[in-house]
Design a protein around this motif. Structure first.
Motif, mmCIF file in Angstrom:
data_model
loop_
_atom_site.group_PDB
_atom_site.id
_atom_site.type_symbol
_atom_site.label_atom_id
_atom_site.label_comp_id
_atom_site.label_asym_id
_atom_site.label_seq_id
_atom_site.Cartn_x
_atom_site.Cartn_y
_atom_site.Cartn_z
ATOM 1 N N GLU A 136 0.635 -1.231 -0.127
ATOM 2 C CA GLU A 136 0.124 0.044 -0.048
ATOM 3 C C GLU A 136 0.804 1.372 0.065
ATOM 4 O OE1 GLU A 136 -3.207 0.527 -0.451
ATOM 5 O OE2 GLU A 136 -3.444 -1.638 -0.938
ATOM 6 N N ILE A 137 1.974 1.012 0.519
ATOM 7 C CA ILE A 137 2.898 2.567 0.556
ATOM 8 C C ILE A 137 3.435 2.564 -0.724
ATOM 9 C CG2 ILE A 137 5.089 3.167 1.485
ATOM 10 C CD1 ILE A 137 4.393 2.232 4.106
ATOM 11 N N THR A 138 3.845 1.504 -1.337
ATOM 12 C CA THR A 138 4.627 1.714 -2.685
ATOM 13 C C THR A 138 3.856 1.665 -3.975
ATOM 14 O OG1 THR A 138 4.882 -0.909 -2.630
ATOM 15 C CG2 THR A 138 6.735 0.609 -1.525
ATOM 16 N N LYS A 139 2.380 1.363 -3.872
ATOM 17 C CA LYS A 139 1.440 1.141 -4.756
ATOM 18 C C LYS A 139 1.450 2.712 -5.516
ATOM 19 C CE LYS A 139 -2.310 -0.899 -4.102
ATOM 20 N NZ LYS A 139 -3.456 -1.422 -3.605
ATOM 21 N N PRO A 140 1.478 2.578 -6.877
ATOM 22 C CA PRO A 140 1.551 4.128 -7.614
ATOM 23 C C PRO A 140 -0.307 4.367 -7.647
ATOM 24 C CG PRO A 140 2.858 2.368 -8.867
ATOM 25 C CD PRO A 140 2.352 1.737 -7.721
ATOM 26 N N GLY A 141 -0.306 5.564 -7.551
ATOM 27 C CA GLY A 141 -1.575 5.864 -7.885
ATOM 28 C C GLY A 141 -2.653 6.300 -6.695
ATOM 29 N N VAL A 142 -2.022 6.032 -5.471
ATOM 30 C CA VAL A 142 -2.780 6.217 -4.094
ATOM 31 C C VAL A 142 -1.802 7.027 -2.899
ATOM 32 C CG1 VAL A 142 -3.691 3.663 -4.189
ATOM 33 C CG2 VAL A 142 -1.551 3.861 -3.051
ATOM 34 N N ARG A 143 -1.138 7.758 -3.783
ATOM 35 C CA ARG A 143 -0.252 8.679 -2.763
ATOM 36 C C ARG A 143 -0.844 9.977 -2.122
ATOM 37 N NH1 ARG A 143 4.649 6.924 -6.715
ATOM 38 N NH2 ARG A 143 4.836 4.754 -6.201
ATOM 39 N N ALA A 144 -2.035 10.138 -2.666
ATOM 40 C CA ALA A 144 -2.939 11.184 -2.022
ATOM 41 C C ALA A 144 -3.822 10.432 -1.034
ATOM 42 C CB ALA A 144 -3.594 11.971 -3.227
ATOM 43 N N THR A 145 -3.547 9.400 -0.864
ATOM 44 C CA THR A 145 -4.648 8.776 0.126
ATOM 45 C C THR A 145 -3.639 8.067 1.264
ATOM 46 O OG1 THR A 145 -4.478 6.193 -0.645
ATOM 47 C CG2 THR A 145 -5.817 7.880 -1.788
ATOM 48 N N THR A 146 -4.557 7.527 2.150
ATOM 49 C CA THR A 146 -3.916 6.908 3.617
ATOM 50 C C THR A 146 -4.388 5.376 3.590
ATOM 51 O OG1 THR A 146 -5.813 7.779 4.726
ATOM 52 C CG2 THR A 146 -4.032 9.228 4.772
ATOM 53 N N SER A 147 -4.234 4.903 2.340
ATOM 54 C CA SER A 147 -4.785 3.494 2.164
ATOM 55 C C SER A 147 -3.914 2.512 2.945
ATOM 56 C CB SER A 147 -4.600 3.100 0.784
ATOM 57 O OG SER A 147 -3.420 3.273 0.197
ATOM 58 N N TYR A 148 -2.671 2.883 3.431
ATOM 59 C CA TYR A 148 -1.732 2.277 4.245
ATOM 60 C C TYR A 148 -2.097 2.026 5.721
ATOM 61 C CZ TYR A 148 -0.072 6.779 5.181
ATOM 62 O OH TYR A 148 -0.051 8.070 5.670
ATOM 63 N N LEU A 149 -3.054 3.006 6.219
ATOM 64 C CA LEU A 149 -2.991 3.085 7.489
ATOM 65 C C LEU A 149 -3.738 1.804 8.323
ATOM 66 C CD1 LEU A 149 -4.310 6.605 8.276
ATOM 67 C CD2 LEU A 149 -2.229 5.665 9.140
ATOM 68 N N PRO A 150 -4.669 0.901 7.836
ATOM 69 C CA PRO A 150 -5.056 -0.093 8.518
ATOM 70 C C PRO A 150 -4.128 -0.953 8.896
ATOM 71 C CG PRO A 150 -6.762 0.493 6.819
ATOM 72 C CD PRO A 150 -5.478 1.404 6.438
ATOM 73 N N SER A 151 -3.150 -1.384 7.795
ATOM 74 C CA SER A 151 -2.052 -2.366 8.242
ATOM 75 C C SER A 151 -0.952 -1.771 8.766
ATOM 76 C CB SER A 151 -1.530 -2.719 6.679
ATOM 77 O OG SER A 151 -1.115 -1.915 5.997
ATOM 78 N N SER A 152 -0.627 -0.522 8.589
ATOM 79 C CA SER A 152 0.130 0.291 9.391
ATOM 80 C C SER A 152 -0.235 0.317 10.946
ATOM 81 C CB SER A 152 0.489 1.595 8.957
ATOM 82 O OG SER A 152 1.120 2.406 9.935
ATOM 83 N N GLN A 153 -1.476 0.591 11.236
ATOM 84 C CA GLN A 153 -2.038 0.450 12.796
ATOM 85 C C GLN A 153 -1.936 -0.908 13.133
ATOM 86 O OE1 GLN A 153 -5.575 3.144 12.215
ATOM 87 N NE2 GLN A 153 -4.276 4.702 12.241
#
Length: 444
Positions: A136-153
């Motif tokens: 989710e951190i490295t995926k192109p196209g989502v760098r304006a989002t916080t899609s990484y937060l569920p797994s990060s938390q």
């Protein structure tokens, strides 16, 4: 480009035999660690765990290590000593991943040894979430989002939250992670507690083991820097911001710099032997790949420096304190590639290495490195300089604006190279831009 092959049948046999021997040794170690944890013998388990990790790196990198076990008491003394020298409060967090649970072991500089087990983070579930996190951190196209937060938390809840009371009690400000296979390619800086990132609370580093880490403190603030790099390659993508990166470092630090056709193995060796450089900075492609160490390499102008050749540079004579690779990547989820990355400082003969887990954009790398070297001039320890650079990026203080790189202490900023001038203004606050950069070895 396919990985380079092991050249001879004998080399292939040796590599396979080494892996078989390694798996037998590791199975014995891991069994002993598990039995000690079940019996409540936390100190014995910790000593075995550090030895197990040491052995894993030694087998992969083909180096000899001591057979002695290091005790938690000895580790605590090292932490207390370097903490007193640097004005920091360091702790080590060991992560031992078993099929049925994740084990956390903490040693603080004030002498506490803590063990917590997390059954919800069984190995299969843990590695699934680690993969999601990095994807989710490295995926192109989502760098304006916080899609990484569920797994990060979720990972924060498993890895950090059970130890938080002890970390606070000892006023820890610096954490070194000593972690199991499958976890060495994870961007710990981007773990999130629901309010802030881990890097906003602690200086961070990744150690192969305490036994393989030179913990002596060396003040780098008056060091000379040998900065070398390449912006053009015959079979790899160009790195157009490298000349600006090298120039930014050379303006701020004493030393020498070389670009493109002057970035050769012979010149690197010659310059290193000519005078004591505290820091060697290589702005070029680096690849940590599956398989034997000779599959991984650092790209020079006209050749590749393989990982197994790195020690031939003899960077410990004269001693180089820190090696920086500003554009490298590690194969996702591969234990051997992670050993190459996590063992970089050890293999190079330096106290500390700084590298990236994935290729960060050219402008992101320029922003991070420019700010890191600014912070390094005043920071008490190296990990604090990296932390401050990462925080400056995530808070938007380092950004692209009006064709220039803006930073905390750069006034008008740095003019971007022509190839990057067409970019729109860009914040570098997403973890993709800053959490890839990892301090390996000593954080001090």
């Amino acid at each position: 480009m396919p990985p380079e092959r092991i050249q001879s049948p004998r080399g292939l046999r040796n590599f396979i035999n080494s892996n078989i021997r390694d798996s037998v040794i590791q199975s014995a170690f891991r069994g002993g660690i598990g039995r000690n944890l079940e019996a409540g013998q936390i100190s014995a388990a910790l000593s075995l765990l550090d030895k197990s990790f040491s052995q894993e790196f030694a087998e992969y990198l083909d180096i000899n290590i001591s057979d002695e076990l290091v005790s938690p008491e000895e580790i605590q003394k090292k932490l207390a000593s370097v903490g007193a020298q640097t004005g920091t409060k360091p702790s080590l967090i060991y992560l031992f991943s078993q099929p049925e649970e994740l084990n956390l072991m903490l040693i603080t500089s004030c002498g506490e040894v803590v063990h917590k087990s997390v059954p919800a983070a069984n190995r299969a579930e843990l590695l699934k979430v680690v993969t999601q996190f990095r994807d989710e951190i490295t995926k192109p196209g989502v760098r304006a989002t916080t899609s990484y937060l569920p797994s990060s938390q979720q990972l924060y809840k498993w890895m950090i939250a059970p130890l938080e009371d002890s970390l606070k009690k000892c006023e820890t400000d610096t954490i070194s992670f000593v972690v199991d296979r499958g976890l060495r390619g994870m961007p710990f800086a981007a773990l999130h507690d629901g309010q802030q990132f881990l890097v906003e609370k602690y200086n961070l580093s990744l150690m192969p083991s305490i036994n393989l880490t030179d913990t002596r403190y060396v003040d780098l603030r008056n060091s000379q820097v040998l900065a070398m790099g390449a912006s053009e390659f015959s079979d790899l993508n160009p790195l157009p911001a490298v000349p600006a990166e090298i120039a930014a470092i050379s303006r701020e630090w004493p030393g020498v710099s070389f670009l493109n056709e002057d970035f050769t193995l012979d010149n690197l060796k010659r310059q290193h032997q000519s005078r004591p450089f505290g820091i060697i900075h290589l702005a070029t492609h680096g690849e940590f790949r599956p398989g034997a160490p000779n599959n991984s390499f650092i790209q020079l102008w006209n050749s590749r420096l393989r990982l197994d050749q790195l020690r031939d540079l003899r960077l410990n004579n004269p001693q180089v304190n820190m090696l920086v690779l500003s554009a490298c990547r590690t194969a996702v989820g591969d234990a051997q590639a992670e050993l190459g990355f996590g063992g970089l400082a050890l293999q190079a003969g330096v106290q500390t290495a700084l590298g990236s887990l994935w290729y960060v954009s050219d402008e992101g790398t320029l922003g991070l490195m420019s700010e890191f070297y600014q912070q390094l001039k005043t920071a008490r320890i190296k990990a604090a300089a990296l932390r401050q650079a990462q925080i400056a990026m995530l808070r938007g203080d380092v950004r692209l604006e009006g064709g220039r790189l803006r930073g905390l202490s750069r006034g008008e900023g740095v003019e971007l190279p022509a190839s990057l001038q067409g970019f729109a203004d860009l914040k570098l606050s997403h973890p993709y831009y800053w959490s890839a950069f990892v301090m390996i070895g000593s954080p001090w």
